[in-house]
Design a protein around this motif. Sequence first.
Motif, PDB file in Angstrom:
ATOM      1  N   ASN A  90      -3.177 -24.559  44.716  1.00 31.24           N
ATOM      2  CA  ASN A  90      -1.891 -25.121  44.761  1.00 31.24           C
ATOM      3  C   ASN A  90      -1.330 -23.793  46.112  1.00 31.24           C
ATOM      4  N   GLU A  92       1.582 -23.749  46.855  1.00 31.01           N
ATOM      5  CA  GLU A  92       3.028 -23.393  46.660  1.00 31.01           C
ATOM      6  C   GLU A  92       2.754 -22.686  45.313  1.00 31.01           C
ATOM      7  N   GLY A  93       1.889 -22.495  44.613  1.00 30.96           N
ATOM      8  CA  GLY A  93       1.564 -21.794  43.378  1.00 30.96           C
ATOM      9  C   GLY A  93       2.416 -20.751  43.248  1.00 30.96           C
ATOM     10  N   GLY A 123      -3.319 -25.315  37.654  1.00 32.29           N
ATOM     11  CA  GLY A 123      -2.534 -26.186  38.601  1.00 32.29           C
ATOM     12  C   GLY A 123      -1.405 -25.623  39.101  1.00 32.29           C
ATOM     13  N   ASN A 124      -1.165 -24.194  39.113  1.00 28.88           N
ATOM     14  CA  ASN A 124      -0.174 -23.626  39.839  1.00 28.88           C
ATOM     15  C   ASN A 124      -0.710 -22.237  40.077  1.00 28.88           C
ATOM     16  N   ARG A 126      -2.345 -20.241  43.568  1.00 35.25           N
ATOM     17  CA  ARG A 126      -2.737 -20.271  44.995  1.00 35.25           C
ATOM     18  C   ARG A 126      -3.654 -19.310  45.322  1.00 35.25           C
TER      19      ARG A 126
END
Length: 249
Positions: A90, A92-93, A123-124, A126
Amino acid sequence: MFRAPLLAATLALTALPAAAFDMAAMSDAEREAFRAEIRAYLLDNPEVLMEAIGVLEERQAEAQAQGDVALVSSHADALFNDGFSWVGGNPEGDITIVEFMDYRCGYCKKAFPEVESLIEADGNIRFIVKEFPILGEQSELASRFAIATLQVEGDAAYKAVHDGLMQMRGEINEASLTALAAEAAFDPAPVLAAMTSDEVSAVIAENRALAQQMQISGTPTFVLEDQMLRGYVPLQAMMGLVSEARDAK
């Protein structure tokens, strides 16, 4: 003459201020007796040595961790925002993980599916890949192909090539790289031609210089936010470290 009744005298001496305990002021016989007393105590109580070694290792690990935090802070831009490394997961994680890796590294290959599982499950995160070929000619050939793929074909093609190289078990050569490009559905010719370009060489040189500055000499090495993880880290342990880093924000 120095006569130490077993440990009592030794403890009494070591409890004195440094200035009061002067080995140089002892006679040869006193020093010999003192050393013999310490030796006898340690032989009778070897667990003391293990305890001391444990304390030393803890202090060294703490000093290493503090030093690593300083290294990450001073090289943050090169680590997290270099403008040329592939960024996955992600973008924007809230947690960033950087991996210095080599396609011929057995532990990198072992970590690969676990890192993939971590990123997918969380899911979060980078995730940034630092191509760091250190295990010979085939390592560099693989990294050059991957970097050239990113520069010529873009992010999706790089991801396919990266995954393929991480799972490859055979020789890395032009034939196997051409087959990998076919699997990823792009023409290998422009990528093969770009492998020796100055742009590709610059990426490898930048990553090697950064690794040297950060005292990284092996793969995989992970940078998780402000800490460095030198070597393979099992999935469950990595998940715990991510959770701790998120809680610390």
